[in-house]
Structure formats: C-alpha cells, structure tokens
Design a protein around this motif. Structure first.
Motif, PDB file in Angstrom:
ATOM      1  N   LEU A  81       0.823  -1.205   0.000  1.00 55.18           N
ATOM      2  CA  LEU A  81       0.000   0.000   0.000  1.00 55.18           C
ATOM      3  C   LEU A  81       0.858   1.256   0.000  1.00 55.18           C
ATOM      4  O   LEU A  81       0.612   2.181  -0.793  1.00 55.18           O
ATOM      5  CB  LEU A  81      -0.920  -0.008   1.222  1.00 55.18           C
ATOM      6  CG  LEU A  81      -1.776   1.254   1.434  1.00 55.18           C
ATOM      7  CD1 LEU A  81      -2.691   1.480   0.244  1.00 55.18           C
ATOM      8  CD2 LEU A  81      -2.574   1.150   2.731  1.00 55.18           C
ATOM      9  N   ILE A  82       1.870   1.308   0.873  1.00 51.57           N
ATOM     10  CA  ILE A  82       2.723   2.500   0.940  1.00 51.57           C
ATOM     11  C   ILE A  82       3.490   2.680  -0.367  1.00 51.57           C
ATOM     12  O   ILE A  82       3.642   3.810  -0.871  1.00 51.57           O
ATOM     13  CB  ILE A  82       3.687   2.405   2.128  1.00 51.57           C
ATOM     14  CG1 ILE A  82       2.901   2.249   3.439  1.00 51.57           C
ATOM     15  CG2 ILE A  82       4.578   3.633   2.194  1.00 51.57           C
ATOM     16  CD1 ILE A  82       1.908   3.354   3.691  1.00 51.57           C
ATOM     17  N   GLY A  83       3.958   1.575  -0.941  1.00 53.57           N
ATOM     18  CA  GLY A  83       4.648   1.665  -2.223  1.00 53.57           C
ATOM     19  C   GLY A  83       3.731   2.171  -3.324  1.00 53.57           C
ATOM     20  O   GLY A  83       4.143   2.961  -4.183  1.00 53.57           O
ATOM     21  N   ALA A  84       2.462   1.731  -3.307  1.00 54.78           N
ATOM     22  CA  ALA A  84       1.505   2.189  -4.315  1.00 54.78           C
ATOM     23  C   ALA A  84       1.215   3.678  -4.159  1.00 54.78           C
ATOM     24  O   ALA A  84       1.120   4.414  -5.151  1.00 54.78           O
ATOM     25  CB  ALA A  84       0.214   1.380  -4.200  1.00 54.78           C
TER      26      ALA A  84
ATOM     27  N   ALA B 168      -4.432  -7.210 -13.198  1.00 56.06           N
ATOM     28  CA  ALA B 168      -5.385  -6.117 -13.414  1.00 56.06           C
ATOM     29  C   ALA B 168      -4.655  -4.822 -13.762  1.00 56.06           C
ATOM     30  O   ALA B 168      -5.117  -4.043 -14.608  1.00 56.06           O
ATOM     31  CB  ALA B 168      -6.250  -5.923 -12.175  1.00 56.06           C
ATOM     32  N   ALA B 169      -3.507  -4.584 -13.130  1.00 57.00           N
ATOM     33  CA  ALA B 169      -2.729  -3.381 -13.440  1.00 57.00           C
ATOM     34  C   ALA B 169      -2.250  -3.398 -14.885  1.00 57.00           C
ATOM     35  O   ALA B 169      -2.278  -2.374 -15.576  1.00 57.00           O
ATOM     36  CB  ALA B 169      -1.540  -3.275 -12.484  1.00 57.00           C
ATOM     37  N   ALA B 170      -1.814  -4.568 -15.348  1.00 61.15           N
ATOM     38  CA  ALA B 170      -1.388  -4.692 -16.741  1.00 61.15           C
ATOM     39  C   ALA B 170      -2.553  -4.464 -17.693  1.00 61.15           C
ATOM     40  O   ALA B 170      -2.408  -3.844 -18.752  1.00 61.15           O
ATOM     41  CB  ALA B 170      -0.772  -6.067 -16.974  1.00 61.15           C
TER      42      ALA B 170
ATOM     43  N   LEU C 237      -5.495   7.696 -11.569  1.00 63.30           N
ATOM     44  CA  LEU C 237      -4.304   7.139 -10.939  1.00 63.30           C
ATOM     45  C   LEU C 237      -4.546   6.845  -9.465  1.00 63.30           C
ATOM     46  O   LEU C 237      -4.088   5.823  -8.932  1.00 63.30           O
ATOM     47  CB  LEU C 237      -3.132   8.107 -11.092  1.00 63.30           C
ATOM     48  CG  LEU C 237      -2.518   8.251 -12.491  1.00 63.30           C
ATOM     49  CD1 LEU C 237      -1.455   9.335 -12.497  1.00 63.30           C
ATOM     50  CD2 LEU C 237      -1.931   6.923 -12.965  1.00 63.30           C
ATOM     51  N   LEU C 238      -5.280   7.720  -8.791  1.00 62.33           N
ATOM     52  CA  LEU C 238      -5.600   7.497  -7.385  1.00 62.33           C
ATOM     53  C   LEU C 238      -6.492   6.269  -7.218  1.00 62.33           C
ATOM     54  O   LEU C 238      -6.273   5.445  -6.318  1.00 62.33           O
ATOM     55  CB  LEU C 238      -6.283   8.732  -6.801  1.00 62.33           C
ATOM     56  CG  LEU C 238      -6.715   8.641  -5.332  1.00 62.33           C
ATOM     57  CD1 LEU C 238      -5.507   8.382  -4.437  1.00 62.33           C
ATOM     58  CD2 LEU C 238      -7.435   9.911  -4.907  1.00 62.33           C
TER      59      LEU C 238
ATOM     60  N   VAL D 274      -6.102  -1.299  -7.116  1.00 64.56           N
ATOM     61  CA  VAL D 274      -5.341  -2.293  -7.889  1.00 64.56           C
ATOM     62  C   VAL D 274      -3.909  -2.419  -7.395  1.00 64.56           C
ATOM     63  O   VAL D 274      -3.463  -3.502  -7.000  1.00 64.56           O
ATOM     64  CB  VAL D 274      -5.362  -1.947  -9.395  1.00 64.56           C
ATOM     65  CG1 VAL D 274      -4.521  -2.952 -10.188  1.00 64.56           C
ATOM     66  CG2 VAL D 274      -6.794  -1.936  -9.923  1.00 64.56           C
ATOM     67  N   ASP D 275      -3.171  -1.304  -7.408  1.00 67.87           N
ATOM     68  CA  ASP D 275      -1.741  -1.374  -7.099  1.00 67.87           C
ATOM     69  C   ASP D 275      -1.465  -1.786  -5.656  1.00 67.87           C
ATOM     70  O   ASP D 275      -0.411  -2.353  -5.360  1.00 67.87           O
ATOM     71  CB  ASP D 275      -1.077  -0.020  -7.379  1.00 67.87           C
ATOM     72  CG  ASP D 275      -1.065   0.310  -8.865  1.00 67.87           C
ATOM     73  OD1 ASP D 275      -1.260  -0.619  -9.667  1.00 67.87           O
ATOM     74  OD2 ASP D 275      -0.892   1.490  -9.213  1.00 67.87           O
ATOM     75  N   SER D 276      -2.386  -1.479  -4.745  1.00 65.93           N
ATOM     76  CA  SER D 276      -2.200  -1.865  -3.342  1.00 65.93           C
ATOM     77  C   SER D 276      -2.577  -3.313  -3.072  1.00 65.93           C
ATOM     78  O   SER D 276      -2.356  -3.813  -1.966  1.00 65.93           O
ATOM     79  CB  SER D 276      -3.034  -0.952  -2.437  1.00 65.93           C
ATOM     80  OG  SER D 276      -4.408  -1.045  -2.759  1.00 65.93           O
ATOM     81  N   ASP D 277      -3.134  -3.998  -4.064  1.00 66.42           N
ATOM     82  CA  ASP D 277      -3.545  -5.405  -3.920  1.00 66.42           C
ATOM     83  C   ASP D 277      -2.374  -6.304  -4.306  1.00 66.42           C
ATOM     84  O   ASP D 277      -1.850  -6.197  -5.425  1.00 66.42           O
ATOM     85  CB  ASP D 277      -4.750  -5.685  -4.809  1.00 66.42           C
ATOM     86  CG  ASP D 277      -5.314  -7.090  -4.609  1.00 66.42           C
ATOM     87  OD1 ASP D 277      -4.721  -7.862  -3.828  1.00 66.42           O
ATOM     88  OD2 ASP D 277      -6.329  -7.409  -5.243  1.00 66.42           O
TER      89      ASP D 277
END
Length: 352
Positions: free
Chosen positions: A177-180, A330-332, A314-315, A321-324
């Motif tokens: 999550l923090i990285g996303a 799905a991100a791709a 993006l948010l 998506v990115d925090s999962d």
C-alpha cells in the motif's frame, strides 16, 4: 461466493460510491484539487527541508507558489470574460458579410436561397460570443470554491511533513500500500510537470500563431490552450473551437482554416511526437481507460473532473489495484502494457 455474485456486489458498491461522490462533489472536487496541488509542489518542501530551512518556510513557500498560480488563472479568466463581452457588438458587419458570401456560395452549388436563409436564421453573432464567454465562465466556476481550496491547501501543507513520517513508519507493515501511494505521488508529479511544460510550449506557439493571424485576445486563447492541455483526448478540440470561430469573424474562412492548420501542426508535433517520449509510462493508463475515465469523472465532478481525470484515475488505480498483492494482472490490463513474463507467470492464468 459465486463469481457472478462478487461481480454484482462490486458493481453495486462502485455505483453507490460514485453516486455519493457526485452528491458531495462541491466538497470532494476542491479537496482532490488541493491534494493534487500539494503533491505537485511537495518537491519544493523536500528541497527546503534538505537545505535546513526554517519550519515555517516548509509551509509558506509551497503554499505561495500554488496561490500565485491559482489567483493568476482566476484573474486572467475574469478579465477575459469582460473582454469577450466588450468585443461581441463589434462583429455585426463581419457576420452579415459572411451571410452574403454563404448565400452566394449556396447559389453556385444549387442550394435554394430560401433553404439557405432558413438555415442562417438560427445563427447569431452574439451566440458565438455567448458560447466562448460561457465556456470561459465554466472554467472560472472550476475555481469557484477557491476559499475552500485555499483552506484545504493550508491544512494539507501543515500536515504534509507529519503525514510523510507516518507513511514511512507504516512501510514495514503495509509495504504494498505505501509503495503504491508513493508511486501514485511520483506519477502524478511527473504527469503534471510534463503536461505543464509542454502545455506552456503549445500555448506560446498558439499565441504566436494567433498574433500573426490577427485573431483578437491571443493571450486568453493561449491560457485556454494551457488549461485544456490537462484534459485528455478532447482538450485540444475544446481549446481550438472558440479562437477558430473568432478567426472566422475577424478574417474570414481563410484565417479560420490557417488557424486550424497551425493548431493541428503544433498539437501533432509537440503533444503527439515529443511529449510521449518524455512522459513515457508515467500515466500507466491505456488509451481506452483514459477516455473512459474522462467521461466518468466529468459526469461526476463536472469541469473539474475533466481537468483532474488522469490524477483521479491514478488514485483509483492506486487504492483498488496497485495496493492489492494479487493485482498485477489487473494493473497490466488497465495500463495496456504486457508484463515482462507475458502474463504467463506462476500466478497468471493462460488464455487459450
């Protein structure tokens, strides 16, 4: 749970959430605008902090930069509305001449004079200026909640340093999550920086073309081109229509055609050939997703949603998506970029 039930529940939740956001759009819109602006100037705060600047400057300097930009936009748009209103009555003669030329052209093409007269009755030179004035007023309404935006900017600038430390402390517990969130901030800043730089280049070239062609209010249309540069896909067209109509009244069809050609060449070279090389994959959204996000956020938040369509998407991608940990596929799909392993890794399904 059955897959269809999960899909229906998620869809229903999304509809309820978006409907709720639309109902409180007057609050959500300025809040999201303030968030994006704070992210945009956060490198200034970081630079000052590294230089050992006093604590009050970490708030005052970024806030001042944002306020100067916002108030400058509001001032230019306000003055432009008054200029358009004063310019409207001066084009009655030119418009009547255009009607005569259109009737002569229709006669040469075999179109009945009565049919042409009926078609021309629906046109009014005042309506053209009302259209331009209404559009500029709509842009000005984007900043109608300026007081709320300023208060939110001040609050977010005051909390920025402590929130940054809190997020750093949570990196060990929620690294995904923090990285996303960090990735979202970086992508948003890069998108805003590249769009602003190339928007300024396009605006300067557009103003030059407008000045050479003798179109009135070139500075206004340059500011309009800069603002619409943040609207994906259709922003170029929105920024072209008002000056093209004014060019038709000022210099006739030839001026309008030259202006359209100049705008198209500038847009193609700067935004289609050069800008993507600098922007790269910073957005991380496919063309289809970008266009759909424009429609969605405009429907929910109005003109402000159109301006912030990319950062808001993006948010949403960051949070959903990115925090999962299982959201790589799905991100791709959202970005339209094939993963390095071709999407056939151990956890990726094969499509046959």
């Amino acid at each position: 749970m059955p897959r269809i039930l999960v899909v229906l529940l998620c869809t229903a939740g999304a509809v309820v959430t978006l409907a709720g956001i639309r109902e409180v759009g007057s609050i959500v819109g300025p809040t999201l605008l303030a968030l994006v602006l704070v992210l945009a100037v956060s490198p200034v705060r970081t630079w000052l902090q590294r230089r050992g600047a006093p604590g009050w400057t970490l708030v005052a300097v970024p806030l001042t930069i944002v306020l100067v930009v916002l108030l400058g936009m509001v001032a230019i748009l306000t003055v432009s509305i008054a200029q358009i209103a004063a310019l409207a009555p001066t084009y009655d003669t030119q418009f009547n001449q255009l009607i005569v030329e259109a009737q002569q052209l229709a006669g040469r093409l075999g179109i009945g004079t009565q049919q042409m007269n009926e078609a021309l009755k629906s046109f009014d030179p005042g309506k053209i200026f009302e259209l331009a004035q209404g559009f500029v007023s709509g842009l000005l309404n984007v900043f109608s909640g300026l007081i709320l935006v300023i208060v939110l900017l001040l609050a977010m600038c005051l909390d920025a340093q402590s929130i940054s430390r809190i997020l750093s402390m949570g990196a060990a517990r929620r690294p995904k999550l923090i990285g996303a969130l960090d990735n979202f901030a970086q992508k948003t800043r890069r998108y805003l920086l590249v769009s602003t730089v190339f928007g300024l280049v396009c605006s300067a070239l557009d103003v030059t073309a407008l000045w050479l062609l003798g179109v009135p209010l070139p500075l206004l249309w340059g500011v309009l081109a800069l603002i619409t540069n943040y609207i994906p896909n259709i922003g170029f067209v929105i920024g072209l229509v008002p000056p093209a109509l004014l060019g038709l009244l000022e210099g006739g069809p030839r001026t309008m055609i030259f202006l359209i050609i100049a705008y198209m060449l500038i847009n193609f070279v700067v935004q289609s050939l050069i800008q993507p090389k600098f922007l790269g994959d910073a957005v991380g959204l496919s063309t289809t997703v970008t266009f759909l996000s424009l429609i969605l956020w405009t429907f929910i938040l109005g003109p402000l949603g159109a301006l912030l369509a990319i950062p808001l998407s993006l948010l949403a991608r960051t949070l959903l998506v990115d925090s999962d940990p299982d959201g790589d596929w799905a991100a791709a799909l959202i970005s339209g970029a094939v993963p390095p392993d071709g999407g056939t890794g151990p956890s990726s399904p094969r499509v046959t």
